[in-house]
Design a protein around this motif. Structure first.
Motif, PDB file in Angstrom:
ATOM      1  N   ILE A 162      -5.237   6.187   0.218  1.00 25.29           N
ATOM      2  CA  ILE A 162      -4.395   5.001   0.233  1.00 25.29           C
ATOM      3  C   ILE A 162      -4.665   4.219  -1.046  1.00 25.29           C
ATOM      4  O   ILE A 162      -5.796   4.168  -1.519  1.00 25.29           O
ATOM      5  CB  ILE A 162      -4.663   4.151   1.494  1.00 25.29           C
ATOM      6  CG1 ILE A 162      -3.655   3.023   1.620  1.00 25.29           C
ATOM      7  CG2 ILE A 162      -6.090   3.630   1.517  1.00 25.29           C
ATOM      8  CD1 ILE A 162      -3.647   2.374   2.975  1.00 25.29           C
ATOM      9  N   ALA A 198       0.848  -1.198   0.000  1.00 20.94           N
ATOM     10  CA  ALA A 198       0.000   0.000   0.000  1.00 20.94           C
ATOM     11  C   ALA A 198       0.880   1.243   0.000  1.00 20.94           C
ATOM     12  O   ALA A 198       2.005   1.229   0.476  1.00 20.94           O
ATOM     13  CB  ALA A 198      -0.897   0.004   1.224  1.00 20.94           C
ATOM     14  N   SER A 199       0.319   2.308  -0.542  1.00 25.28           N
ATOM     15  CA  SER A 199       1.041   3.581  -0.530  1.00 25.28           C
ATOM     16  C   SER A 199       0.066   4.697  -0.195  1.00 25.28           C
ATOM     17  O   SER A 199      -1.125   4.613  -0.504  1.00 25.28           O
ATOM     18  CB  SER A 199       1.700   3.838  -1.877  1.00 25.28           C
ATOM     19  OG  SER A 199       0.734   3.890  -2.896  1.00 25.28           O
ATOM     20  N   LEU A 200       0.589   5.720   0.463  1.00 28.87           N
ATOM     21  CA  LEU A 200      -0.210   6.885   0.826  1.00 28.87           C
ATOM     22  C   LEU A 200       0.045   7.999  -0.173  1.00 28.87           C
ATOM     23  O   LEU A 200       1.152   8.154  -0.683  1.00 28.87           O
ATOM     24  CB  LEU A 200       0.156   7.375   2.220  1.00 28.87           C
ATOM     25  CG  LEU A 200      -0.207   6.469   3.379  1.00 28.87           C
ATOM     26  CD1 LEU A 200       0.346   7.047   4.675  1.00 28.87           C
ATOM     27  CD2 LEU A 200      -1.704   6.291   3.474  1.00 28.87           C
ATOM     28  N   TYR A 241      -5.435  12.681   2.762  1.00 25.55           N
ATOM     29  CA  TYR A 241      -4.671  11.496   2.398  1.00 25.55           C
ATOM     30  C   TYR A 241      -5.582  10.417   1.843  1.00 25.55           C
ATOM     31  O   TYR A 241      -6.722  10.250   2.275  1.00 25.55           O
ATOM     32  CB  TYR A 241      -3.916  10.943   3.611  1.00 25.55           C
ATOM     33  CG  TYR A 241      -2.681  11.738   3.917  1.00 25.55           C
ATOM     34  CD1 TYR A 241      -1.470  11.427   3.319  1.00 25.55           C
ATOM     35  CD2 TYR A 241      -2.729  12.811   4.791  1.00 25.55           C
ATOM     36  CE1 TYR A 241      -0.330  12.173   3.589  1.00 25.55           C
ATOM     37  CE2 TYR A 241      -1.598  13.559   5.069  1.00 25.55           C
ATOM     38  CZ  TYR A 241      -0.404  13.229   4.457  1.00 25.55           C
ATOM     39  OH  TYR A 241       0.719  13.959   4.715  1.00 25.55           O
ATOM     40  N   HIS A 289      -3.970   4.185   9.689  1.00 25.28           N
ATOM     41  CA  HIS A 289      -4.965   3.496   8.872  1.00 25.28           C
ATOM     42  C   HIS A 289      -4.289   2.510   7.919  1.00 25.28           C
ATOM     43  O   HIS A 289      -4.766   1.392   7.731  1.00 25.28           O
ATOM     44  CB  HIS A 289      -5.793   4.488   8.054  1.00 25.28           C
ATOM     45  CG  HIS A 289      -6.825   5.226   8.831  1.00 25.28           C
ATOM     46  ND1 HIS A 289      -7.759   4.616   9.633  1.00 25.28           N
ATOM     47  CD2 HIS A 289      -7.091   6.542   8.907  1.00 25.28           C
ATOM     48  CE1 HIS A 289      -8.544   5.511  10.171  1.00 25.28           C
ATOM     49  NE2 HIS A 289      -8.154   6.709   9.751  1.00 25.28           N
ATOM     50  N   LYS A 290      -3.190   2.920   7.322  1.00 25.12           N
ATOM     51  CA  LYS A 290      -2.464   2.063   6.380  1.00 25.12           C
ATOM     52  C   LYS A 290      -2.001   0.779   7.055  1.00 25.12           C
ATOM     53  O   LYS A 290      -2.219  -0.322   6.548  1.00 25.12           O
ATOM     54  CB  LYS A 290      -1.268   2.817   5.797  1.00 25.12           C
ATOM     55  CG  LYS A 290      -0.427   1.992   4.856  1.00 25.12           C
ATOM     56  CD  LYS A 290       0.799   2.757   4.407  1.00 25.12           C
ATOM     57  CE  LYS A 290       1.732   1.816   3.684  1.00 25.12           C
ATOM     58  NZ  LYS A 290       3.061   2.329   3.551  1.00 25.12           N
ATOM     59  N   ARG A 291      -1.366   0.927   8.228  1.00 22.91           N
ATOM     60  CA  ARG A 291      -0.890  -0.258   8.957  1.00 22.91           C
ATOM     61  C   ARG A 291      -2.042  -1.175   9.321  1.00 22.91           C
ATOM     62  O   ARG A 291      -1.956  -2.400   9.182  1.00 22.91           O
ATOM     63  CB  ARG A 291      -0.130   0.157  10.210  1.00 22.91           C
ATOM     64  CG  ARG A 291       1.253   0.694   9.933  1.00 22.91           C
ATOM     65  CD  ARG A 291       2.057   0.871  11.202  1.00 22.91           C
ATOM     66  NE  ARG A 291       1.429   1.778  12.150  1.00 22.91           N
ATOM     67  CZ  ARG A 291       1.619   3.092  12.181  1.00 22.91           C
ATOM     68  NH1 ARG A 291       2.418   3.657  11.306  1.00 22.91           N
ATOM     69  NH2 ARG A 291       1.031   3.846  13.085  1.00 22.91           N
ATOM     70  N   GLU A 324      -1.062   7.022   8.283  1.00 20.75           N
ATOM     71  CA  GLU A 324      -0.142   5.891   8.439  1.00 20.75           C
ATOM     72  C   GLU A 324      -0.736   4.826   9.350  1.00 20.75           C
ATOM     73  O   GLU A 324      -0.546   3.634   9.116  1.00 20.75           O
ATOM     74  CB  GLU A 324       1.199   6.378   8.962  1.00 20.75           C
ATOM     75  CG  GLU A 324       1.975   7.182   7.940  1.00 20.75           C
ATOM     76  CD  GLU A 324       3.216   7.844   8.493  1.00 20.75           C
ATOM     77  OE1 GLU A 324       3.360   7.941   9.729  1.00 20.75           O
ATOM     78  OE2 GLU A 324       4.045   8.304   7.685  1.00 20.75           O
ATOM     79  N   LEU A 368      -8.878   8.440   2.961  1.00 18.70           N
ATOM     80  CA  LEU A 368      -8.839   8.126   4.389  1.00 18.70           C
ATOM     81  C   LEU A 368      -9.544   9.192   5.222  1.00 18.70           C
ATOM     82  O   LEU A 368      -9.641   9.066   6.431  1.00 18.70           O
ATOM     83  CB  LEU A 368      -7.391   7.966   4.850  1.00 18.70           C
ATOM     84  CG  LEU A 368      -6.659   6.784   4.212  1.00 18.70           C
ATOM     85  CD1 LEU A 368      -5.198   6.793   4.619  1.00 18.70           C
ATOM     86  CD2 LEU A 368      -7.320   5.472   4.597  1.00 18.70           C
ATOM     87  N   GLU A 424      -3.459  -2.967   6.145  1.00 18.93           N
ATOM     88  CA  GLU A 424      -2.541  -4.013   5.688  1.00 18.93           C
ATOM     89  C   GLU A 424      -2.601  -5.231   6.599  1.00 18.93           C
ATOM     90  O   GLU A 424      -2.645  -6.369   6.125  1.00 18.93           O
ATOM     91  CB  GLU A 424      -1.111  -3.476   5.622  1.00 18.93           C
ATOM     92  CG  GLU A 424      -0.865  -2.530   4.483  1.00 18.93           C
ATOM     93  CD  GLU A 424       0.542  -1.973   4.471  1.00 18.93           C
ATOM     94  OE1 GLU A 424       1.021  -1.658   3.367  1.00 18.93           O
ATOM     95  OE2 GLU A 424       1.164  -1.834   5.545  1.00 18.93           O
TER      96      GLU A 424
END
Length: 83
Positions: free
Chosen positions: A13, A2-4, A11, A41-43, A39, A30, A46
């Motif tokens: 994702i 994933a990338s932000l 932001y 939310h990304k973690r 970040e 997001l 994933e």
């Protein structure tokens, strides 16, 4: 995986995955302008994808996770402001 990306102060994702030799991607807002929250939310997304709890390429499951996290953040922010 994933990338932000920051767009217009918010932001989003983006997930990219290869299925049967074809690339699929999914992108979601997001609904935050804070990099640390994005970040987090990304973690979380994933991790939940790796555990099989959500399907990243099903918009409803991802959006439900984001909304749940956002409600928790707003609730905690209200509690700390009251004290």
């Amino acid at each position: 995986m994933a990338s932000l990306k920051e767009r217009n102060g918010n932001y989003s994702i983006r997930f990219v995955q290869t299925f049967d030799g074809k690339r699929k991607s999914a992108q979601f807002s997001l609904h935050t302008n804070r990099k640390k929250v994005a970040e987090k939310h990304k973690r979380r997304l994933e991790l939940e994808y790796e555990q099989g709890d959500i399907n990243l390429f099903d918009n409803n499951s991802v959006l439900n996770v984001i909304k749940k996290e956002r409600k928790n953040f707003v609730y905690l922010k209200c509690i700390f402001e009251l004290h």
